[in-house]
Design a protein around this motif. Sequence first.
Motif, short mmCIF file in Angstrom:
data_model
loop_
_atom_site.label_atom_id
_atom_site.label_comp_id
_atom_site.label_asym_id
_atom_site.label_seq_id
_atom_site.Cartn_x
_atom_site.Cartn_y
_atom_site.Cartn_z
N LEU A 181 0.85 -1.20 0.00
CA LEU A 181 0.00 0.00 0.00
C LEU A 181 0.88 1.24 0.00
N LEU A 183 0.34 5.19 0.49
CA LEU A 183 -0.74 6.02 1.03
C LEU A 183 -0.33 7.48 1.07
N THR A 185 -1.02 10.96 2.42
CA THR A 185 -1.74 11.50 3.58
C THR A 185 -2.11 12.98 3.39
N LEU A 188 -5.79 13.50 4.05
CA LEU A 188 -6.34 12.64 5.10
C LEU A 188 -5.89 13.12 6.48
N GLN A 192 -7.79 8.90 9.82
CA GLN A 192 -8.32 8.36 8.55
C GLN A 192 -7.29 7.49 7.85
N ALA A 193 -6.03 7.94 7.86
CA ALA A 193 -4.96 7.14 7.25
C ALA A 193 -4.81 5.81 7.97
N GLU A 195 -7.10 4.25 9.60
CA GLU A 195 -8.28 3.43 9.29
C GLU A 195 -8.14 2.75 7.93
N ALA A 196 -7.54 3.45 6.96
CA ALA A 196 -7.33 2.85 5.64
C ALA A 196 -6.40 1.64 5.74
N ASP A 199 -8.29 -1.22 7.39
CA ASP A 199 -9.20 -1.88 6.45
C ASP A 199 -8.45 -2.94 5.63
N LEU A 200 -7.25 -2.61 5.20
CA LEU A 200 -6.48 -3.56 4.40
C LEU A 200 -6.01 -4.74 5.25
#
Length: 211
Positions: A181, A183, A185, A188, A192-193, A195-196, A199-200
């Motif tokens: 991943l 990402l 930021t 974000l 929120q970052a 949380e992403a 999720d993965l």
Amino acid sequence: MERFVIAITRTCGSGATSIGNILADDYGIDLYDRKLLRLASEDSGISEALFAEADEHVKNSLLYRVSKKVYTGEIIPPESGNFTSDENLFNYQAKVLKELAARESYVCIGRACDYILKDYPHVLKVFIYAPLERCIQKEMERQGVSRKEAEKYIAKNDKYRRAYYKYHTGREWEDPYNYDLCLNTGDLTYPQAAEAIEDLIRIRFGVEVEK
């Protein structure tokens, strides 16, 4: 809960340490960055000061601009004259990361952890970055410095991290193929970052955050 490791590589000012701390708190696991130096010192018998000095030496060494010493898992024995070399100090940090991965879940910031654990199951390799302007503003606020000083600080740290990664892994630091991943930021919040990433982890490893 299945053991897993979140191996974070990051650009300066992208908020990776803050995100790493949120992840560690949400999962109730440890975060290792400079704390790894103490563990490697205990494992090797080499003073923690030498590990810290090696970190600083590497930042200022021309060696990283012209050569590579790709990590292969070896440990230089105490009787060798190279026992306390920069390379062996890295080797001991790598040894500790592998031993930790065999017994616990954790978050690691930097230290080429993604490469060291590349053959281990349940490792999520994340590259965190942000637009340069966002990073500059972050460092100006965090350090209370001028824009020029923040720009210089970011350039120096990213150059070091790029060279450190290349030297020990033979890979390009910013190559997306190294990571699961990448990402950004920039737009974000740090929660929120985090949380992403969570999720993965749920999708990949089936691990949920207990809230």
